[in-house]
Design a protein around this motif. Sequence first.
Motif, PDB file in Angstrom:
ATOM      1  N   HIS A   1      -4.751   9.018   9.031  1.00  0.00           N
ATOM      2  CA  HIS A   1      -6.014   9.339   8.373  1.00  0.00           C
ATOM      3  C   HIS A   1      -7.104   8.468   8.986  1.00  0.00           C
ATOM      4  N   TYR A   2      -8.268   9.063   9.139  1.00  0.00           N
ATOM      5  CA  TYR A   2      -9.415   8.350   9.685  1.00  0.00           C
ATOM      6  C   TYR A   2     -10.563   8.425   8.698  1.00  0.00           C
ATOM      7  N   ARG A   3     -11.472   7.468   8.782  1.00  0.00           N
ATOM      8  CA  ARG A   3     -12.661   7.473   7.926  1.00  0.00           C
ATOM      9  C   ARG A   3     -13.891   7.240   8.796  1.00  0.00           C
ATOM     10  N   TRP A   4     -15.021   7.752   8.324  1.00  0.00           N
ATOM     11  CA  TRP A   4     -16.279   7.579   9.037  1.00  0.00           C
ATOM     12  C   TRP A   4     -16.800   6.182   8.756  1.00  0.00           C
ATOM     13  N   ASN A   5     -17.060   5.431   9.789  1.00  0.00           N
ATOM     14  CA  ASN A   5     -17.506   4.053   9.654  1.00  0.00           C
ATOM     15  C   ASN A   5     -18.843   3.898  10.375  1.00  0.00           C
TER      16      ASN A   5
ATOM     17  N   PHE B   1     -15.505   7.209  13.855  1.00  0.00           N
ATOM     18  CA  PHE B   1     -14.312   7.253  13.024  1.00  0.00           C
ATOM     19  C   PHE B   1     -13.433   6.055  13.344  1.00  0.00           C
ATOM     20  N   SER B   2     -12.784   5.523  12.316  1.00  0.00           N
ATOM     21  CA  SER B   2     -11.838   4.433  12.523  1.00  0.00           C
ATOM     22  C   SER B   2     -10.583   4.716  11.703  1.00  0.00           C
ATOM     23  N   TYR B   3      -9.480   4.201  12.172  1.00  0.00           N
ATOM     24  CA  TYR B   3      -8.189   4.403  11.524  1.00  0.00           C
ATOM     25  C   TYR B   3      -8.217   3.775  10.141  1.00  0.00           C
ATOM     26  N   ALA B   4      -7.764   4.508   9.128  1.00  0.00           N
ATOM     27  CA  ALA B   4      -7.817   4.049   7.736  1.00  0.00           C
ATOM     28  C   ALA B   4      -6.536   3.321   7.312  1.00  0.00           C
TER      29      ALA B   4
ATOM     30  N   LYS C   1       1.589  11.537   0.967  1.00  0.00           N
ATOM     31  CA  LYS C   1       0.854  10.368   1.440  1.00  0.00           C
ATOM     32  C   LYS C   1       1.807   9.186   1.565  1.00  0.00           C
TER      33      LYS C   1
END
Length: 91
Positions: free
Chosen positions: A17-21, A25-28, A40
């Motif tokens: 999963h990645y998140r907008w930083n 995007f960075s690995y969550a 999950k």
Amino acid sequence: METELKTCENCKFFEKHYRWNYDRFSYAYCGHCCAVTRRKKINLNKACENWSEIGSKREEREYKIKTNLFLMAKRIEDIAMLLEIEKNHGD
């Protein structure tokens, strides 16, 4: 001979999963398992019974891209057909 530590992160079924930083995007540091169900994963340090070696990441990625492109093309064809039907039978 070096033995590989079996973790979710190095399993072929693990999807990160990645998140907008801010601007990228960075690995969550989490993800889900695609082996049987999309569950999950919380503990990334220990693999489940479905663990499997990754193999070639490039081949895996290429296969996933081709599969998704095929499915997208089918959906686009379906939408085009619906639009044509609507055009021919519309008001």
